[in-house]
Scaffold this active site. Structure first.
Site, PDB file in Angstrom:
ATOM      1  N   HIS A  51       7.503 -14.746   5.283  1.00 10.42           N
ATOM      2  CA  HIS A  51       7.563 -16.187   5.048  1.00 10.42           C
ATOM      3  C   HIS A  51       7.517 -16.888   6.406  1.00 10.42           C
ATOM      4  O   HIS A  51       8.367 -16.617   7.272  1.00 10.42           O
ATOM      5  CB  HIS A  51       8.868 -16.575   4.355  1.00 10.42           C
ATOM      6  CG  HIS A  51       9.079 -15.958   3.002  1.00 10.42           C
ATOM      7  ND1 HIS A  51       8.940 -16.666   1.824  1.00 10.42           N
ATOM      8  CD2 HIS A  51       9.439 -14.697   2.635  1.00 10.42           C
ATOM      9  CE1 HIS A  51       9.217 -15.869   0.801  1.00 10.42           C
ATOM     10  NE2 HIS A  51       9.522 -14.674   1.262  1.00 10.42           N
ATOM     11  N   CYS A  95      -0.285  -6.101  -9.137  1.00 15.35           N
ATOM     12  CA  CYS A  95       0.368  -6.712  -7.968  1.00 15.35           C
ATOM     13  C   CYS A  95      -0.211  -8.110  -7.802  1.00 15.35           C
ATOM     14  O   CYS A  95      -1.414  -8.269  -7.568  1.00 15.35           O
ATOM     15  CB  CYS A  95       0.142  -5.883  -6.709  1.00 15.35           C
ATOM     16  SG  CYS A  95       0.714  -6.744  -5.230  1.00 15.35           S
ATOM     17  N   HIS A 127      -2.281  -2.963   0.369  1.00 16.82           N
ATOM     18  CA  HIS A 127      -1.008  -3.006  -0.368  1.00 16.82           C
ATOM     19  C   HIS A 127       0.012  -2.095   0.301  1.00 16.82           C
ATOM     20  O   HIS A 127      -0.150  -0.878   0.348  1.00 16.82           O
ATOM     21  CB  HIS A 127      -1.201  -2.593  -1.834  1.00 16.82           C
ATOM     22  CG  HIS A 127       0.089  -2.656  -2.603  1.00 16.82           C
ATOM     23  ND1 HIS A 127       0.498  -3.797  -3.265  1.00 16.82           N
ATOM     24  CD2 HIS A 127       1.076  -1.745  -2.774  1.00 16.82           C
ATOM     25  CE1 HIS A 127       1.683  -3.574  -3.815  1.00 16.82           C
ATOM     26  NE2 HIS A 127       2.055  -2.334  -3.535  1.00 16.82           N
ATOM     27  N   CYS A 151      -2.009  -8.709  -4.461  1.00 22.96           N
ATOM     28  CA  CYS A 151      -3.320  -8.051  -4.414  1.00 22.96           C
ATOM     29  C   CYS A 151      -4.350  -8.872  -5.204  1.00 22.96           C
ATOM     30  O   CYS A 151      -5.508  -8.998  -4.782  1.00 22.96           O
ATOM     31  CB  CYS A 151      -3.234  -6.629  -4.956  1.00 22.96           C
ATOM     32  SG  CYS A 151      -2.566  -5.432  -3.764  1.00 22.96           S
ATOM     33  N   HIS A 195       5.380  -9.087   2.632  1.00 22.94           N
ATOM     34  CA  HIS A 195       4.998 -10.447   3.027  1.00 22.94           C
ATOM     35  C   HIS A 195       6.041 -11.031   3.956  1.00 22.94           C
ATOM     36  O   HIS A 195       7.217 -10.677   3.909  1.00 22.94           O
ATOM     37  CB  HIS A 195       4.793 -11.353   1.806  1.00 22.94           C
ATOM     38  CG  HIS A 195       5.970 -11.411   0.884  1.00 22.94           C
ATOM     39  ND1 HIS A 195       6.214 -10.433  -0.052  1.00 22.94           N
ATOM     40  CD2 HIS A 195       6.963 -12.314   0.754  1.00 22.94           C
ATOM     41  CE1 HIS A 195       7.325 -10.739  -0.717  1.00 22.94           C
ATOM     42  NE2 HIS A 195       7.805 -11.869  -0.247  1.00 22.94           N
TER      43      HIS A 195
HETATM   44  P1  AMP Z   1      10.198 -12.911  -1.949  1.00 19.16           P
HETATM   45  O1  AMP Z   1      11.376 -13.455  -2.702  1.00 19.16           O
HETATM   46  O2  AMP Z   1      10.445 -12.702  -0.494  1.00 19.16           O
HETATM   47  O3  AMP Z   1       9.625 -11.674  -2.628  1.00 19.16           O
HETATM   48  O4  AMP Z   1       9.109 -14.048  -1.992  1.00 19.16           O
HETATM   49  C1  AMP Z   1       8.110 -14.127  -2.952  1.00 19.16           C
HETATM   50  C2  AMP Z   1       7.538 -15.499  -2.826  1.00 19.16           C
HETATM   51  O5  AMP Z   1       6.295 -15.523  -3.495  1.00 19.16           O
HETATM   52  C3  AMP Z   1       8.410 -16.606  -3.439  1.00 19.16           C
HETATM   53  O6  AMP Z   1       8.767 -17.537  -2.423  1.00 19.16           O
HETATM   54  C4  AMP Z   1       7.487 -17.236  -4.491  1.00 19.16           C
HETATM   55  O7  AMP Z   1       7.631 -18.627  -4.581  1.00 19.16           O
HETATM   56  C5  AMP Z   1       6.112 -16.819  -4.010  1.00 19.16           C
HETATM   57  N1  AMP Z   1       5.081 -16.724  -5.025  1.00 19.16           N
HETATM   58  C6  AMP Z   1       5.137 -16.051  -6.191  1.00 19.16           C
HETATM   59  N2  AMP Z   1       3.986 -16.176  -6.858  1.00 19.16           N
HETATM   60  C7  AMP Z   1       3.174 -16.930  -6.088  1.00 19.16           C
HETATM   61  C8  AMP Z   1       1.838 -17.410  -6.215  1.00 19.16           C
HETATM   62  N3  AMP Z   1       1.080 -17.132  -7.295  1.00 19.16           N
HETATM   63  N4  AMP Z   1       1.316 -18.172  -5.225  1.00 19.16           N
HETATM   64  C9  AMP Z   1       2.060 -18.473  -4.146  1.00 19.16           C
HETATM   65  N5  AMP Z   1       3.323 -18.037  -3.950  1.00 19.16           N
HETATM   66  C10 AMP Z   1       3.868 -17.285  -4.907  1.00 19.16           C
HETATM   67 ZN    ZN Z   2      -0.293  -5.659  -3.588  1.00 19.70          ZN
END
Ligand code: AMP
Ligand code: ZN
Length: 115
Positions: free
Chosen positions: A101, A4, A46, A7, A99
């Site tokens: 945003h 993950c 998680h 995580c 998560h």
């Molecule tokens: P979701 O589409 O709601 O699952 O959002 C996942 C978000 O995680 C996306 O906006 C990605 O740009 C962001 N994301 C993926 N990998 C990373 C990372 N290593 N660091 C920061 N953000 C990330």
């Molecule tokens: Zn996780």
């Protein structure tokens, strides 16, 4: 949770641009921002998605929403902001660790398709 990415970020195994951390919550800048302010707020525990919130773990969601105004204030979002959760494939969720945003500086509702 193995494999993950969030995580691993919380554990410090993958670098992130941290903006907030407490006992239950970790927040960092989205790597691919869609707004002038785009922060991801995640539980340290998680939980894969909103469908997995239960009476036993729902207090963590409260902890997240207690953190959000602090983060928004620190980011200078004095006039308001949006909080978005994508759940599941059709909801556009790409990382299966719950998560939220935090978005500042865009007209999110202006993006909603008119019926
Ligand atoms: P979701 O589409 O709601 O699952 O959002 C996942 C978000 O995680 C996306 O906006 C990605 O740009 C962001 N994301 C993926 N990998 C990373 C990372 N290593 N660091 C920061 N953000 C990330
Ligand atoms: Zn996780």
């Amino acid at each position: 949770m193995e494999d993950c990415i969030f995580c691993k970020i919380i554990a410090g195994d993958i670098p992130s641009s941290k903006v907030y951390e407490d006992e239950y919550v970790y927040a960092f800048r989205d790597i691919n921002p869609i707004a002038p302010v785009h922060v991801l707020i995640v539980p340290k525990q998680h939980i894969s998605c909103a469908d997995e919130i239960t009476p036993e773990n729902s207090f963590i969601v409260s902890k997240i929403f207690e953190a959000i105004p602090k983060i928004a204030k620190a980011e200078g979002l004095d006039n308001g902001y949006n909080v978005l959760n994508n759940c599941g494939e059709a909801g556009g969720q790409t990382v299966m660790h719950l998560h939220f945003h935090l978005l500042g500086g865009i007209d999110l509702m202006g993006l909603v398709q008119k019926q």
